[in-house]
Design an enzyme around this catalytic site. Structure first.
Site, PDB file in Angstrom:
ATOM      1  N   PRO A  30      36.923  29.949  30.053  1.00 26.07           N
ATOM      2  CA  PRO A  30      38.340  29.799  30.371  1.00 26.07           C
ATOM      3  C   PRO A  30      38.517  28.935  31.618  1.00 26.07           C
ATOM      4  O   PRO A  30      37.662  28.926  32.506  1.00 26.07           O
ATOM      5  CB  PRO A  30      38.808  31.241  30.637  1.00 26.07           C
ATOM      6  CG  PRO A  30      37.768  32.113  30.022  1.00 26.07           C
ATOM      7  CD  PRO A  30      36.486  31.357  30.114  1.00 26.07           C
ATOM      8  N   LYS A  31      39.630  28.199  31.680  1.00 24.47           N
ATOM      9  CA  LYS A  31      39.932  27.397  32.864  1.00 24.47           C
ATOM     10  C   LYS A  31      40.814  28.219  33.789  1.00 24.47           C
ATOM     11  O   LYS A  31      41.977  28.478  33.496  1.00 24.47           O
ATOM     12  CB  LYS A  31      40.626  26.089  32.491  1.00 24.47           C
ATOM     13  CG  LYS A  31      40.834  25.172  33.686  1.00 24.47           C
ATOM     14  CD  LYS A  31      41.480  23.869  33.299  1.00 24.47           C
ATOM     15  CE  LYS A  31      41.547  22.944  34.510  1.00 24.47           C
ATOM     16  NZ  LYS A  31      42.278  23.553  35.637  1.00 24.47           N
ATOM     17  N   TRP A  32      40.244  28.638  34.911  1.00 30.91           N
ATOM     18  CA  TRP A  32      40.939  29.488  35.865  1.00 30.91           C
ATOM     19  C   TRP A  32      41.753  28.605  36.802  1.00 30.91           C
ATOM     20  O   TRP A  32      41.204  27.833  37.581  1.00 30.91           O
ATOM     21  CB  TRP A  32      39.938  30.319  36.657  1.00 30.91           C
ATOM     22  CG  TRP A  32      39.150  31.233  35.787  1.00 30.91           C
ATOM     23  CD1 TRP A  32      37.973  30.962  35.151  1.00 30.91           C
ATOM     24  CD2 TRP A  32      39.505  32.558  35.425  1.00 30.91           C
ATOM     25  NE1 TRP A  32      37.575  32.044  34.420  1.00 30.91           N
ATOM     26  CE2 TRP A  32      38.492  33.040  34.573  1.00 30.91           C
ATOM     27  CE3 TRP A  32      40.588  33.382  35.754  1.00 30.91           C
ATOM     28  CZ2 TRP A  32      38.529  34.322  34.031  1.00 30.91           C
ATOM     29  CZ3 TRP A  32      40.620  34.661  35.221  1.00 30.91           C
ATOM     30  CH2 TRP A  32      39.599  35.119  34.374  1.00 30.91           C
TER      31      TRP A  32
END
Length: 362
Positions: A30-32
């Site tokens: 996931p792209k935080w």
């Protein structure tokens, strides 16, 4: 501090793609969308550096303590600092930490504690992992943080592109920003765009309500720095939602001339007249005031009659309902002379289904 990899260190970067890549050898996470942070720990000594190399340590004393309690005594980690509220990430609360007053930072660290999500291992004890492939770094990271407790986390990963696409579609509801793809045989390349980022892309029609001058603007040759954008709320207020910039130098000069007919006469009022009030500026809901990052940057603006509509591209909104705004700088696409400014309301924006952040964190 004596580590096999020492600051300053430029983090590995990503280039944009429109879709999750397919094929062999990819690992997805996931792209935080928080503050990128390189954490250096040597015993009790902890330093946290931003993506640009600016020190973050003083703004996140809670993260410093969490790192001391939940990481190996000598390590360098790449990750993201995030703050959660009501089951989703809050970039507003995160930005509030960048404040010159130590007392306020201390108070906020207690009221809205931050978390650190680790997604890469750069060094451990006396060993540098910079030249190791991701297939080695990832299991070493998981082992190094196997006993870590919240608020320190290890990001989840998958090598299934279908699952990555599902994350892309659902995790936005928890405040995440997309998906990152990395080649499993790739080394850690400081400042190299060796990763792939897939982010949400949308458009909106917004009202141009003013502009800021460029830092290189002069009285002899004024240059536009950014357009200030608004969207009408249900109660009729023109809500400040962000800015659009990234114009060429020549275009910045042309825009100053083109926008002059919209400048207010002395007896005209503006929806953001209260921007001149210091308290309103400090609230962060209006243009004006000072940047949290510099503490001195003048953000005053030239008000315009809200008669002009522009289409912009954006990726993500921060906040809810009629208080939402663009999380990042919007991208100018085209003028919309066919649109009535009053038709530019929040109703046009896509509703994102809620997703609990706890279901994203491991």
């Amino acid at each position: 501090m004596d580590l096999p990899v020492m600051p300053p260190l430029a983090p590995m970067l990503a280039k944009s793609a429109k879709a999750v890549p397919r094929g062999e050898g990819w690992m997805f996470e996931p792209k935080w969308d928080g503050f990128r942070a390189i954490v250096f720990r040597d015993g009790d000594e902890v330093e946290i550096a931003s993506r640009s190399g600016k020190p973050l340590t003083r703004y996140f004393p809670d993260v410093v303590e969490s790192v001391r309690a939940n990481t190996p005594s000598r390590c360098v980690l790449d990750g993201e600092i995030v703050i959660a509220q009501d089951g989703r990430l809050s970039f507003d609360l995160l930005s509030n930490r960048i404040h010159p007053a130590e007392s306020r930072v201390t108070m906020l660290s207690r009221e809205t504690p931050a978390s650190f999500v680790a997604f890469d291992l750069i060094a451990l004890a006396d060993r540098s992992f910079l030249d190791e492939p991701l297939s080695v770094r990832r299991p070493a990271l998981v082992e190094a943080l196997s006993s870590a407790q919240p608020p320190v986390h290890v990001t989840r990963v998958t090598q299934d592109p279908d699952e990555a696409e599902e994350w892309f579609a659902t995790f936005e509801g928890a405040g995440l920003d997309g998906v990152i793809a990395k080649q499993v045989d790739s080394a850690y390349t400081p400042n190299g765009r060796t990763m792939i980022k897939v982010k949400h892309a949308r458009t909106a029609d917004v009202v141009v309500a003013g502009y800021r001058l460029h830092k290189n603007s002069t009285s002899e040759r004024p240059l536009l720095g950014s357009l200030l954008l608004g969207i009408y709320a249900q109660d009729g207020r023109l809500q400040h939602v962000g800015v659009a910039a990234s114009f060429t130098q020549e275009r910045r000069a042309e825009l100053i001339d083109e926008l002059q007919p919209l400048r207010l006469a002395e007896d005209e009022t503006h929806p953001w007249d209260q921007w001149q009030d210091e308290a309103a500026q400090a609230s962060g809901r209006l243009p004006g005031g000072q940047s949290r990052w510099t503490g001195t940057k003048d953000l005053s603006f030239v008000p315009l009659r809200p008669d002009l509509v522009v289409e912009v591209g954006y990726e993500h909104m921060e906040g809810d309902g009629d208080h939402a705004r663009f999380r990042h700088m919007a991208r100018f696409k085209r003028w919309r002379p066919d649109r009535d400014p009053r038709s530019c309301t929040y109703a046009q924006l896509e509703e994102v289904a809620h997703y609990d952040l706890a279901d994203v964190l491991l």
